[in-house]
Design a protein around this motif. Structure first.
Motif, mmCIF file in Angstrom:
data_model
loop_
_atom_site.group_PDB
_atom_site.id
_atom_site.type_symbol
_atom_site.label_atom_id
_atom_site.label_comp_id
_atom_site.label_asym_id
_atom_site.label_seq_id
_atom_site.Cartn_x
_atom_site.Cartn_y
_atom_site.Cartn_z
ATOM 1 N N VAL A 1 -6.245 0.676 5.654
ATOM 2 C CA VAL A 1 -5.257 0.484 4.588
ATOM 3 C C VAL A 1 -5.269 -0.963 4.098
ATOM 4 O O VAL A 1 -5.281 -1.229 2.888
ATOM 5 C CB VAL A 1 -3.854 0.881 5.092
ATOM 6 N N LYS B 1 -5.944 -3.219 -4.578
ATOM 7 C CA LYS B 1 -5.146 -2.497 -5.566
ATOM 8 C C LYS B 1 -5.874 -2.443 -6.904
ATOM 9 O O LYS B 1 -6.518 -3.396 -7.312
ATOM 10 C CB LYS B 1 -3.794 -3.184 -5.759
ATOM 11 N N ASP C 1 -2.873 4.793 -2.228
ATOM 12 C CA ASP C 1 -4.053 3.975 -1.988
ATOM 13 C C ASP C 1 -4.940 4.597 -0.919
ATOM 14 O O ASP C 1 -6.167 4.482 -0.980
ATOM 15 C CB ASP C 1 -3.630 2.564 -1.547
ATOM 16 N N MET D 1 0.830 -1.195 0.000
ATOM 17 C CA MET D 1 0.000 0.000 0.000
ATOM 18 C C MET D 1 0.873 1.257 0.000
ATOM 19 O O MET D 1 1.910 1.302 0.662
ATOM 20 C CB MET D 1 -0.894 0.026 1.241
ATOM 21 N N TYR E 1 4.324 -1.453 2.775
ATOM 22 C CA TYR E 1 3.827 -0.086 2.984
ATOM 23 C C TYR E 1 4.890 0.940 2.576
ATOM 24 O O TYR E 1 6.016 0.918 3.082
ATOM 25 C CB TYR E 1 3.468 0.135 4.447
#
Length: 319
Positions: free
Chosen positions: A268, A273, A175, A1, A154
């Motif tokens: 998150v 995606k 994102d 993310m 991340y």
């Protein structure tokens, strides 16, 4: 993310970004992380525990290295001098993961407080009158355009204050965008400005209240931002100690504030995606920049850099 922290100057976005990173690092097992300081005030390293005197290599100063590596053998990018901040990846480009060994990371990334960090570099005296900070942040945009992040990985970016990120397509590279908002009229003004600009681009915006003292503060935020309010962080002895240079273990953060960090990660981790949209937006802003200035500077049409059939993602990274 890919995660951004934005907000009014002084709202605490760097503090919240550092707390979130340290929270992730304390998880078992710790996820793969990369922190990027894209703020004109370079304070994320100190917030993570670096001494004030620490000198970091900068992405801005290493832009030739970044361009040379990411270009790879993409036939649509004729030279590194033709690469601009919005140049999208295509077949032949080198894509980068979050946690890997490559020349860009070796040159620009250092570990601070157990977290891998890269910085854009500060606005220097030599930049005054001849440059703008977006020329440095462009290195972050170019890197994110070529970054393929997988599950449990991340990239966390501490952004410039206010709505400055709208000077390019950088605001679409995430994102989740956490907008750190104090219970003040000025902070709400930044929220509304950001929301207005981002509305047409599918930006996933979540408000994190900060410096919440009492029920009146919380009621004010709820009234102003409605369902965009994800969670909030109250006044914190842990944070005040860090601001005095006493960086305490994240486990000593007040339980209710730690719960706020957990809520942020839950949001998150629930995002799916959308690589086609990610590439489409990169191409859209590249074409805008090509028309506005980049093609004239390069002396050729940089719209030709677009690979119409290319979509990044784990499969593209593997190849």
């Amino acid at each position: 993310m890919k995660i951004a922290f934005v907000g009014k100057g002084g709202s605490g976005k760097t503090t919240l970004a550092s707390l979130f990173l340290r929270h992730l690092a304390a998880e078992t097992p710790a996820p793969a992380m990369l922190a990027l300081d894209a703020d004109i005030n370079q304070h994320l390293g100190v917030a993570l525990g670096a001494p004030e005197a620490l000198v970091m290599p900068t992405l801005g100063a290493n832009l030739p290295v970044i361009k040379d590596y990411l270009r790879g053998d993409n036939p649509r990018v004729l030279s590194t001098s033709d690469m601009v901040k919005t140049t999208p990846p295509g077949r032949g480009s080198r894509l980068v993961g979050i946690d890997e060994d490559n020349p860009v990371y070796r040159e620009c990334v250092r570990e601070v407080g157990g977290i891998r960090l890269a910085v854009t570099g500060p606005f220097t005296e030599g930049d005054l009158g001849v440059s703008c900070y977006h020329s440095k942040v462009g290195a972050v945009e170019l890197l994110l355009n070529h970054m393929v992040d997988g599950a449990g990985e991340y990239a966390v970016v501490d952004m410039t204050a206010g709505a400055d990120s709208f000077a390019s397509g950088l605001f679409t590279r995430f994102d989740v965008t956490f907008l750190v908002c104090e219970p003040t009229v000025r902070s709400i003004g930044v929220y509304r400005q950001y929301l207005g600009y981002a509305r047409d681009f599918g930006v996933r915006l979540a408000v994190v209240g900060n410096k919440i003292s009492d029920g009146e503060d919380l009621d004010f935020l709820r009234e102003q931002v409605g369902d965009d309010l994800l969670t909030w962080v109250g006044r914190s002895a842990h944070v005040r100690a860090a601001e005095r240079g006493d960086l305490r273990p994240i486990d000593t953060l007040e339980p209710e504030n730690r719960d706020a960090l957990r809520a942020m990660r839950t949001l998150v981790d629930g995002v799916e995606k959308d690589w086609p949209t990610y590439q489409r937006q990169a191409v859209e802003f590249h074409l805008r920049n090509a028309r506005a200035w980049a093609s004239d500077r390069a002396g050729r049409d940089l719209a030709d850099q677009v690979d119409p059939d290319f979509v990044p993602g784990p499969v593209a990274l593997a190849h």
